[in-house]
Design an enzyme around this catalytic site. Structure first.
Site, PDB file in Angstrom:
ATOM      1  N   GLY A  46       0.841  -1.195   0.000  1.00  6.23           N
ATOM      2  CA  GLY A  46       0.000   0.000   0.000  1.00  6.23           C
ATOM      3  C   GLY A  46       0.870   1.236   0.000  1.00  6.23           C
ATOM      4  CD  GLN A  51       3.566   5.652   2.952  1.00  9.99           C
ATOM      5  OE1 GLN A  51       2.627   5.152   2.344  1.00  9.99           O
ATOM      6  NE2 GLN A  51       4.527   4.914   3.493  1.00  9.99           N
ATOM      7  CB  CYS A  92       5.506   1.826   7.720  1.00 10.11           C
ATOM      8  SG  CYS A  92       5.027   3.396   6.958  1.00 10.11           S
ATOM      9  CG  LEU A  93       6.852   1.057   1.621  1.00 13.57           C
ATOM     10  CD1 LEU A  93       6.163   1.430   0.317  1.00 13.57           C
ATOM     11  CD2 LEU A  93       8.000   0.085   1.364  1.00 13.57           C
ATOM     12  CG  HIS A 134      -0.335   1.192   7.481  1.00 12.78           C
ATOM     13  ND1 HIS A 134       0.633   0.677   8.327  1.00 12.78           N
ATOM     14  CD2 HIS A 134       0.331   1.967   6.583  1.00 12.78           C
ATOM     15  CE1 HIS A 134       1.826   1.139   7.949  1.00 12.78           C
ATOM     16  NE2 HIS A 134       1.676   1.919   6.901  1.00 12.78           N
ATOM     17  CD  GLU A 135      -1.176   2.466   3.037  1.00  6.61           C
ATOM     18  OE1 GLU A 135      -0.610   3.563   3.191  1.00  6.61           O
ATOM     19  OE2 GLU A 135      -0.548   1.398   2.994  1.00  6.61           O
ATOM     20  CG  HIS A 138       0.757   6.683   5.894  1.00  4.03           C
ATOM     21  ND1 HIS A 138       1.937   7.092   6.475  1.00  4.03           N
ATOM     22  CD2 HIS A 138       0.927   5.358   5.634  1.00  4.03           C
ATOM     23  CE1 HIS A 138       2.769   6.065   6.565  1.00  4.03           C
ATOM     24  NE2 HIS A 138       2.173   4.993   6.065  1.00  4.03           N
TER      25      HIS A 138
HETATM   26  O1  GNR Z   1       4.197  -2.675   2.476  1.00  9.03           O
HETATM   27  C1  GNR Z   1       3.578  -2.551   3.526  1.00  9.03           C
HETATM   28  N1  GNR Z   1       3.292  -3.651   4.258  1.00  9.03           N
HETATM   29  C2  GNR Z   1       2.452  -3.651   5.359  1.00  9.03           C
HETATM   30  C3  GNR Z   1       2.458  -4.770   6.172  1.00  9.03           C
HETATM   31  C4  GNR Z   1       1.629  -4.828   7.256  1.00  9.03           C
HETATM   32  C5  GNR Z   1       0.795  -3.784   7.544  1.00  9.03           C
HETATM   33  C6  GNR Z   1       0.786  -2.647   6.764  1.00  9.03           C
HETATM   34  C7  GNR Z   1       1.615  -2.582   5.658  1.00  9.03           C
HETATM   35  S1  GNR Z   1       1.583  -1.167   4.644  1.00  9.03           S
HETATM   36  C8  GNR Z   1       3.218  -1.202   4.018  1.00  9.03           C
HETATM   37  C9  GNR Z   1       3.419  -0.120   2.973  1.00  9.03           C
HETATM   38  C10 GNR Z   1       3.235   1.236   3.604  1.00  9.03           C
HETATM   39  O2  GNR Z   1       4.051   1.769   4.306  1.00  9.03           O
HETATM   40  N2  GNR Z   1       2.096   1.837   3.413  1.00  9.03           N
HETATM   41  O3  GNR Z   1       1.848   3.010   3.987  1.00  9.03           O
HETATM   42 NI    NI Z   2       3.034   3.046   5.790  1.00  9.51          NI
END
Ligand code: GNR
Ligand code: NI
Length: 173
Positions: A46, A51, A92-93, A134-135, A138
């Site tokens: 995601g 980001q 998270c990236l 999660h997104e 952000h």
């Molecule tokens: O790549 C991603 N893997 C992930 C694994 C578990 C829970 C959430 C994520 S999102 C993350 C990519 C990212 O940072 N999205 O904002």
């Molecule tokens: Ni993230």
């Protein structure tokens, strides 16, 4: 298409509240395409526009095994949150190299616009429910690290500060 730079914690720009998209026009479609290219290349499941330093409410997601189910959520609204809390190790990236337990509601429903600007609603469970929450975090300037203890957050900050200093010296960032 273009691969965009991903902001990393503790960059204060990640705390920006993203604004709603007014019109899904060619400009927004280009952002979506660049976000997919950036997300697949990373690789991640995601990506929120926040980001990549674009503070508009745009999310790309693909939680499929074979990376064949590209989902776009523009101006997402989580309409129903129910079920049990479930804990998962999240990555998270924007917090590279760290995997932390986060508890979230296991089921939600999301209303959004797709890449053509058409409204849709989707029921989400499992990894998709985790990822969409999660997104959306952000877009609201919230990060995975906000769910861990202050001590752990400080350790993560110190390690990433060190990494960024090294990268600056090597001229990477
Ligand atoms: O790549 C991603 N893997 C992930 C694994 C578990 C829970 C959430 C994520 S999102 C993350 C990519 C990212 O940072 N999205 O904002
Ligand atoms: Ni993230």
């Amino acid at each position: 298409m273009a691969i965009l730079d991903i902001l990393e914690f503790p960059d204060p720009r990640l705390r920006t509240l993203a604004q709603p998209v007014k019109e899904v026009d060619a400009r927004v479609k280009k952002i979506v395409e660049d976000m997919f290219e950036t997300m697949y290349e990373a690789p991640g499941i995601g990506l929120a526009a926040s980001q990549v330093n674009i503070h508009e409410r745009i999310i790309t997601i693909d939680v499929s095994e074979d990376k064949s189910e590209a989902l776009v959520f523009i101006n997402p609204e989580i309409t129903v949150l129910d079920g049990e809390m479930e804990t998962m190790q999240e990555g998270c990236l924007s917090v590279p190299g760290f995997y932390e337990d986060v508890s979230r509601i296991e089921h939600c429903s999301v209303k959004a616009l797709d890449r053509n600007g058409d409204a849709f609603e989707m029921e989400c469970t499992g990894l998709l429910a985790v990822c969409i929450q999660h997104e959306v975090d952000h877009l609201d300037g919230k990060l995975m690290v906000d769910y861990v203890s202050p001590l752990k957050r400080k350790r993560i900050k110190d390690k990433l500060d060190k990494k960024h200093k090294l990268e600056a010296r090597e001229g990477k960032r």
